[in-house]
Design an enzyme around this catalytic site. Structure first.
Site, mmCIF file in Angstrom:
data_model
loop_
_atom_site.group_PDB
_atom_site.id
_atom_site.type_symbol
_atom_site.label_atom_id
_atom_site.label_comp_id
_atom_site.label_asym_id
_atom_site.label_seq_id
_atom_site.Cartn_x
_atom_site.Cartn_y
_atom_site.Cartn_z
ATOM 1 C CG ASP A 1 -2.239 0.641 0.999
ATOM 2 O OD1 ASP A 1 -2.316 1.510 0.118
ATOM 3 O OD2 ASP A 1 -3.201 0.297 1.712
ATOM 4 C CD GLU B 1 0.307 6.251 -3.629
ATOM 5 O OE1 GLU B 1 0.734 6.336 -2.463
ATOM 6 O OE2 GLU B 1 -0.684 5.573 -3.928
ATOM 7 C CG ASP C 1 -7.539 4.222 -0.734
ATOM 8 O OD1 ASP C 1 -7.473 3.015 -1.011
ATOM 9 O OD2 ASP C 1 -6.879 4.742 0.190
#
Length: 648
Positions: A368, A371, A438
């Site tokens: 997760d 980035e 998300d």
């Protein structure tokens, strides 16, 4: 031409304040580099240039390089024009009068340069790619995009043009790209050079070259092609096992189940909290007996309460900052983040992941915040092992995925799969299964995701998926969401990976945990009628697995995405460049998802050939057709004469 040196397979051109190098990069590809300090550096980032023969010719006012079907012409004034089979496909546009000023540079205080290159816009051109972003645009012509990663936006700096070429911006710096009607412009704020590759060819040719230049994905293992169950979140071992057992009791095949975040003791500990996960090995053993894999979430965040913090801090394994604290993300307190561009970091963190997860039977990892997510987004403040983040910020997820890939390969796992929230050019070779982040639970969101996935497919990343149902805002008790989950589930069947996930609105009391879960999110959680529909869709996916695995091998060998825009297979059909809410799923299936609330009819375009509508087995010819589709139906066509029709 003056100021030109022609070496074997290389053109070097110099003029005031610029040094240019043009080289062959693949059998139909040419690389252009402009060195802003007039000194050649051979940094290729994640690009893997391929040997190719070039034909170079020199004139009084220009020099040309031809590689296969592609020609680059460099004029005396520095302008570059690209031709495919003799026709102009890409031409630099001057910023100044007298046909001058094609590339612009400014030195900044860091010693790096801001830089931009501008090309002419071609009327009627269609452009696709740039990773995924919920822009709700299929054809990106006329759009402007930031070159940066954030949650639900993954930048892959590559576009495919309907003129028959691919453009790879080989620069991981933070920047912007304008695909506007008056120009195409690529800009970055901190770099040492302009570096791009032009690839000539139709979609399949360009996708194959892109895989050669950035890396081929592994063959997706069998387990990953089935149905994945996930939610935010299973709070305990008993809760997760109860869900897996229910699937087993219902005789519903479950390929994987996911343990989401905050199963850990502390951010950065990389291990289950024994208060809630009492015997991880016993849990994975039971899951494996049910033919279900366990995927576990890992974040790059870490704080001083972690047992690993002091070691990583003292050995410079964390992101550094040029000003202020190294705490760059606030989530239950300010967190530092690990620097995965440092090989020592990757080795150390993998050792913790292996000891606490893999050695206890965990099968795959979920990376997760890949980035990475930072707040505020001041990339010039981040100092990584490989350089400043404003210069190389897009490359972080590449090394994040490499950490898992190298680790799994070192223990004999041939084809690791790592679920990641972001990617960069080449991430696919590390088994990166990218998901779109998300995203909201709405029909508008579903529509945007279909288009985003098709743009991602053109970027060399064949493994991609969404949270079925969207991540946030879904009310499992509402009729609108119950309609949405069916339509999204249908889309999930015809996605490279079928994974149900989301943080559903909570009805009832919250638990006393730091990060409690929302409502249940299993296929029996949305009403009896939906349970029957979703159950049948899981079995459809199961029947399609041999077909999917066949195409996953093709994706590995040739770089062809499983889920692909219509023009990928029908590049000579102009209509196929305009339909962004239908696509080919492999060579033989055309799928048209329903993306609007209450929709029971949809117009579908069928390209050349004969097509069989799977729900009726009726034959259709080329052209537009309006298809009726009730809530328990979906629109899929199969090419006439193909065996996959037997799956429906």
């Amino acid at each position: 031409m003056k100021n030109v040196v022609i070496n074997e397979n290389e053109i070097i051109f110099s003029r005031h304040c610029e040094l240019v190098r043009i080289t062959p990069c693949h059998k139909n590809a040419i690389r252009f580099e402009a060195f802003l300090d007039c000194r050649i550096n051979n940094e290729s980032f994640t690009l893997m240039p391929q040997k190719a023969e070039a034909l170079i010719s020199e004139e009084e006012n220009a020099v040309t390089m031809t590689v296969g079907n592609l020609t680059a012409r460099l004029q005396r004034n520095g302008k570059v024009i690209f031709y495919r089979n003799g026709k102009i496909i890409l031409e630099e546009k001057p910023e100044l009068t007298f046909d001058d000023g094609f590339r612009h540079y400014e030195n900044n205080a860091s010693g790096l340069w801001s830089a931009r290159v501008t090309f002419k816009s071609t009327e009627g051109e269609h452009l696709y790619g740039l990773g995924h972003e919920a822009s709700n645009c299929f054809d990106l012509k006329g759009c402007s995009f930031d070159l940066r990663h954030v949650n639900a936006k993954c930048t892959i700096p590559f576009v495919y043009s309907s003129l028959g070429y691919g453009f790879l911006w080989n620069n991981p710096a933070i920047g912007n790209v304008e695909l506007s009607n008056n120009r195409t412009r690529w800009s970055v704020g901190a770099t040492k050079k302009i570096d791009y590759v032009v690839i000539g060819g139709m979609p399949k040719d360009v996708s194959e070259a892109l895989a050669d230049l950035t890396g081929h994905a592994p063959v997706m293992p069998h387990w990953a092609t089935g149905f994945w169950q996930s939610r935010l979140r299973y709070e305990t071992q008993d809760e997760l096992l109860a869900v897996a057992r229910r699937y087993k009791e219902e005789n519903i095949p479950l390929s994987a189940i996911v343990a989401d975040y905050f199963h850990w003791t502390e951010q950065g500990d990389y291990k289950f909290d024994p208060a809630y996960w009492k015997d991880v090995k016993a849990m994975t053993d039971e899951l494996h007996e049910m033919d279900t894999k366990l995927v576990v979430s890992m974040w790059p965040t870490i704080n001083e309460n972690s047992e690993n913090y002091a070691h990583m801090r003292d050995n410079n394994m964390l992101m550094l900052t040029s000003r202020g604290s190294n705490r760059v993300f606030n989530f239950y307190g300010w967190q530092a983040e690990i620097d995965v561009t440092n090989p020592a970091t990757r080795d150390y963190v993998w050792s913790r992941l292996k000891k606490n997860y893999i050695d206890n039977g965990v099968d795959a990892l979920w990376f997760d915040e890949a980035e990475p997510e930072i707040h505020p987004e001041q990339f010039d403040n981040l100092i990584w092992h490989e350089g400043r983040a404003d210069e190389i910020g897009l490359i972080y997820p590449y090394y994040y995925s490499q950490m898992a890939y190298d680790g799994f390969r070192s223990i004999g796992v041939e084809a690791p799969v790592t679920l990641t929230r972001c990617a960069y050019l080449g991430s696919q070779k590390f088994g990166s299964l990218v998901w779109s982040g998300d995203i909201p639970s709405s029909f508008d969101s579903l529509s945007a995701q279909v288009k985003a996935g098709l743009n991602m497919a053109m970027c060399g990343i064949p493994w991609w998926n969404t949270d079925i149902g969207g991540f946030y805002g879904g009310d499992t008790q509402s009729e609108e969401f119950r309609e949405l989950i069916v339509r999204w589930f249908q889309y999930g069947v015809f996605s490279p990976v079928m994974r149900l996930h989301g943080n559903r609105n909570l009805h009832g009391e919250r638990s006393n945990l730091k990060e409690p879960s929302g409502d249940p999110n299993e296929i029996w959680s949305f009403g009896k009628r939906n349970f029957k529909i979703l159950r049948e869709l899981v079995f459809l996916r199961e029947r399609l697995r041999p077909y999917i695995e066949h195409h996953m091998k093709i994706a590995s060998e040739k770089g062809y995405p499983m889920m692909r825009p219509m023009f990928f297979d029908f590049p000579d059909d102009e209509n196929c460049y305009t339909v962004g809410e239908q696509y080919m799923f492999g060579d033989d299936i055309l799928f048209a998802p329903i993306v609007n609330k209450g929709q029971t009819k949809k117009k579908v375009y069928l390209p050349e050939g004969k097509w069989i509508l799977t729900k009726s087995k009726k034959e259709y010819e080329t052209g537009w057709h309006e298809i009726t589709v009730e809530i328990d139906e979906y629109i899929a066509f199969v090419k006439d004469g193909t065996d996959v029709l037997n799956c429906f």
